[in-house]
Design an enzyme around this catalytic site. Sequence first.
Site, PDB file in Angstrom:
ATOM      1  N   SER A 143       0.834  -1.003  -0.055  1.00 24.03           N
ATOM      2  CA  SER A 143       0.049   0.040   0.076  1.00 24.03           C
ATOM      3  C   SER A 143       0.742   1.345  -0.056  1.00 24.03           C
ATOM      4  CB  SER A 143      -0.884  -0.009   1.224  1.00 24.03           C
ATOM      5  OG  SER A 143      -1.569   1.305   1.508  1.00 24.03           O
ATOM      6  N   TYR A 156      -1.576   0.528  10.498  1.00 21.68           N
ATOM      7  CA  TYR A 156      -1.697  -0.194   9.277  1.00 21.68           C
ATOM      8  C   TYR A 156      -0.606   0.117   8.246  1.00 21.68           C
ATOM      9  CZ  TYR A 156      -3.508  -1.003   4.616  1.00 21.68           C
ATOM     10  OH  TYR A 156      -3.707  -1.486   3.295  1.00 21.68           O
TER      11      TYR A 156
END
Length: 263
Positions: A143, A156
């Site tokens: 990501s 995250y």
Amino acid sequence: MRNFLNKTILITGASSGIGEGLATSLAAHGANLILLARSTDKLDALKQSLENNYSIHCDVYSVDLANRKARTDTFKKIYQQYPTIDALINNAGFGIFDSIEEAKISDIEQMFQVNVLSLVESIQQLLPSLSAAKKGHIINIASFAGKIATPKSSIYGATKHAVLGFSNALRLEIEQQDLYVTTVNLGPVKTNFFQTADPSGNYQKNVERYMLYPNDVVDAIVHALFKRKREINLPKWMEIGSRLYHLFPVMTERLLKKQFNKK
């Protein structure tokens, strides 16, 4: 259309979103599939649909990748059944957008178990099967959160930063085995990821016009399969932003402070 006939491809997180899209697209290209996800019902329905619509074989394994024993047993079973696996797509992952004061230790641990440790273990356990393939391919879904730090995604982002670091070292370790390693860095995608990450829906509303469609991601991954490609970065403008961030972090954080605080 590229032909993946007689190729065996394993996909984690295959019951919905990008994983389901990859399964459908790869089946249409003739690949045999090994699909992992938590939902038994969704996996069984997907298996039946793919085998009915395409002349392929599909095995499914219902497993909670946050459970170390369950995933270890599953990977061992797959290795015993499949001496050769042509590609492994580590798609499973989730995020919860919380400030560090609000973050629960149980959520933090689960994010690392699914996003990092299960990914590492899948490769460690299945590497002999991947090495047996001619020009096998490992694709790890990371990501842009692993490249650009933003508030409320510290945990995250840390898991995806770990995926990037691991993948870059892995690429160097196994290049002599004729294995490719590709990381996929994504901005926000229109999937059910945000049901967990952003239950209020506020972040989705703020970034809706920038969100990717799952099919765009699927097409890019399928196009890159079995090719030597270091990274897939979508959308392209976010890749430019990440490069600027690494060159001029302080300036970028100041200029994009409003955008970074959309969660």
